[in-house]
Design a protein around this motif. Structure first.
Motif, short mmCIF file in Angstrom:
data_model
loop_
_atom_site.label_atom_id
_atom_site.label_comp_id
_atom_site.label_asym_id
_atom_site.label_seq_id
_atom_site.Cartn_x
_atom_site.Cartn_y
_atom_site.Cartn_z
N THR A 15 0.85 -1.20 0.00
CA THR A 15 0.00 0.00 0.00
C THR A 15 0.87 1.24 0.00
OG1 THR A 15 -0.18 -0.09 2.41
CG2 THR A 15 -1.95 -1.10 1.17
N MET A 16 0.41 2.23 -0.73
CA MET A 16 1.15 3.48 -0.79
C MET A 16 0.16 4.64 -0.84
SD MET A 16 2.56 3.19 -4.67
CE MET A 16 2.97 4.86 -5.06
N ALA A 17 0.64 5.81 -0.47
CA ALA A 17 -0.17 7.01 -0.49
C ALA A 17 0.68 8.16 -1.00
CB ALA A 17 -0.71 7.32 0.90
N CYS A 18 0.03 9.08 -1.67
CA CYS A 18 0.72 10.25 -2.21
C CYS A 18 1.04 11.23 -1.09
CB CYS A 18 -0.15 10.92 -3.26
SG CYS A 18 0.59 12.43 -3.91
N GLN A 19 2.30 11.49 -0.92
CA GLN A 19 2.74 12.41 0.13
C GLN A 19 2.19 13.81 -0.10
OE1 GLN A 19 6.79 12.11 1.38
NE2 GLN A 19 6.85 14.21 2.09
N LEU A 20 2.19 14.28 -1.33
CA LEU A 20 1.69 15.63 -1.61
C LEU A 20 0.22 15.77 -1.22
CD1 LEU A 20 2.13 18.46 -2.75
CD2 LEU A 20 1.53 17.56 -5.00
N HIS A 21 -0.58 14.79 -1.59
CA HIS A 21 -2.01 14.83 -1.24
C HIS A 21 -2.18 14.78 0.28
CE1 HIS A 21 -6.29 14.42 -1.94
NE2 HIS A 21 -6.31 13.44 -1.07
N ALA A 22 -1.42 13.92 0.93
CA ALA A 22 -1.49 13.82 2.39
C ALA A 22 -1.09 15.14 3.05
CB ALA A 22 -0.61 12.68 2.89
N GLU A 23 -0.06 15.78 2.52
CA GLU A 23 0.37 17.07 3.06
C GLU A 23 -0.73 18.13 2.87
OE1 GLU A 23 3.99 17.85 0.97
OE2 GLU A 23 5.16 16.51 2.25
N GLN A 24 -1.35 18.14 1.70
CA GLN A 24 -2.40 19.12 1.43
C GLN A 24 -3.60 18.94 2.37
OE1 GLN A 24 -3.02 18.40 -2.76
NE2 GLN A 24 -1.52 19.95 -3.35
N LYS A 25 -3.86 17.70 2.77
CA LYS A 25 -4.97 17.41 3.68
C LYS A 25 -4.52 17.39 5.14
CE LYS A 25 -7.99 16.79 0.41
NZ LYS A 25 -9.14 17.65 0.25
N HIS A 26 -3.25 17.71 5.37
CA HIS A 26 -2.66 17.72 6.72
C HIS A 26 -2.78 16.35 7.40
CE1 HIS A 26 -2.33 22.02 6.20
NE2 HIS A 26 -3.61 22.05 5.89
N LEU A 27 -2.54 15.30 6.60
CA LEU A 27 -2.64 13.93 7.10
C LEU A 27 -1.32 13.19 7.11
CD1 LEU A 27 -5.94 12.83 5.32
CD2 LEU A 27 -5.64 13.41 7.73
N ASP A 28 -0.25 13.80 6.61
CA ASP A 28 1.01 13.09 6.47
C ASP A 28 1.54 12.58 7.81
OD1 ASP A 28 1.18 15.97 6.62
OD2 ASP A 28 3.34 15.83 6.34
N ASP A 29 1.49 13.40 8.85
CA ASP A 29 1.97 12.95 10.16
C ASP A 29 1.06 11.88 10.74
OD1 ASP A 29 4.18 14.62 10.12
OD2 ASP A 29 3.12 16.26 11.12
N VAL A 30 -0.24 11.98 10.50
CA VAL A 30 -1.20 10.99 10.99
C VAL A 30 -0.92 9.63 10.34
CG1 VAL A 30 -3.65 10.34 11.08
CG2 VAL A 30 -2.98 12.71 11.45
N ILE A 31 -0.72 9.64 9.03
CA ILE A 31 -0.44 8.39 8.32
C ILE A 31 0.85 7.77 8.83
CG2 ILE A 31 0.19 7.39 6.08
CD1 ILE A 31 -1.78 9.47 4.83
N ARG A 32 1.89 8.57 8.97
CA ARG A 32 3.17 8.03 9.44
C ARG A 32 3.04 7.44 10.85
NH1 ARG A 32 5.27 12.62 6.59
NH2 ARG A 32 6.45 11.87 4.80
N LYS A 33 2.24 8.06 11.69
CA LYS A 33 2.09 7.61 13.07
C LYS A 33 1.17 6.39 13.18
CE LYS A 33 0.40 9.04 17.59
NZ LYS A 33 -0.39 10.02 18.32
N GLU A 34 0.00 6.45 12.52
CA GLU A 34 -1.01 5.42 12.70
C GLU A 34 -0.93 4.29 11.68
OE1 GLU A 34 -4.91 7.06 13.17
OE2 GLU A 34 -4.20 8.60 14.56
N GLN A 35 -0.32 4.53 10.55
CA GLN A 35 -0.21 3.51 9.50
C GLN A 35 1.23 3.44 8.97
OE1 GLN A 35 -2.80 1.57 8.55
NE2 GLN A 35 -4.18 2.58 9.95
N PRO A 36 2.19 3.10 9.82
CA PRO A 36 3.59 3.15 9.39
C PRO A 36 3.95 2.19 8.27
CG PRO A 36 3.39 2.08 11.53
CD PRO A 36 2.03 2.63 11.19
N THR A 37 3.10 1.20 7.97
CA THR A 37 3.42 0.28 6.88
C THR A 37 3.02 0.84 5.51
OG1 THR A 37 1.31 -0.87 7.13
CG2 THR A 37 3.20 -1.75 8.37
N ILE A 38 2.30 1.96 5.50
CA ILE A 38 1.94 2.58 4.23
C ILE A 38 3.15 3.36 3.71
CG2 ILE A 38 0.52 4.36 3.12
CD1 ILE A 38 -1.77 3.53 4.93
#
Length: 60
Positions: A15-38
């Motif tokens: 699984t992967m997620a776009c860092q730019l999109h995550a940053e725009q939605k202010h979710l990048d830190d949440v994803i790294r913390k709660e879903q570290p395997t993504i």
């Protein structure tokens, strides 16, 4: 953790997620913390390469 995420991990699905999109939605830190395997990274170049190689995408 989301039950679907657990099942995806158990099945070994990449699984992967776009860092730019995550940053725009202010979710990048949440994803790294709660879903570290993504795999969270900028995906534009990867997508173009995969498309030119004939891959098809599944997104949900």
């Amino acid at each position: 953790m989301n039950p679907l995420s657990i099942k995806v991990q158990e099945l070994g699905i990449f699984t992967m997620a776009c860092q730019l999109h995550a940053e725009q939605k202010h979710l990048d830190d949440v994803i790294r913390k709660e879903q570290p395997t993504i795999d969270l990274h900028y995906v534009g170049e990867d997508l173009v390469k995969a498309l030119t190689e004939g891959y098809q995408f599944v997104s949900f």
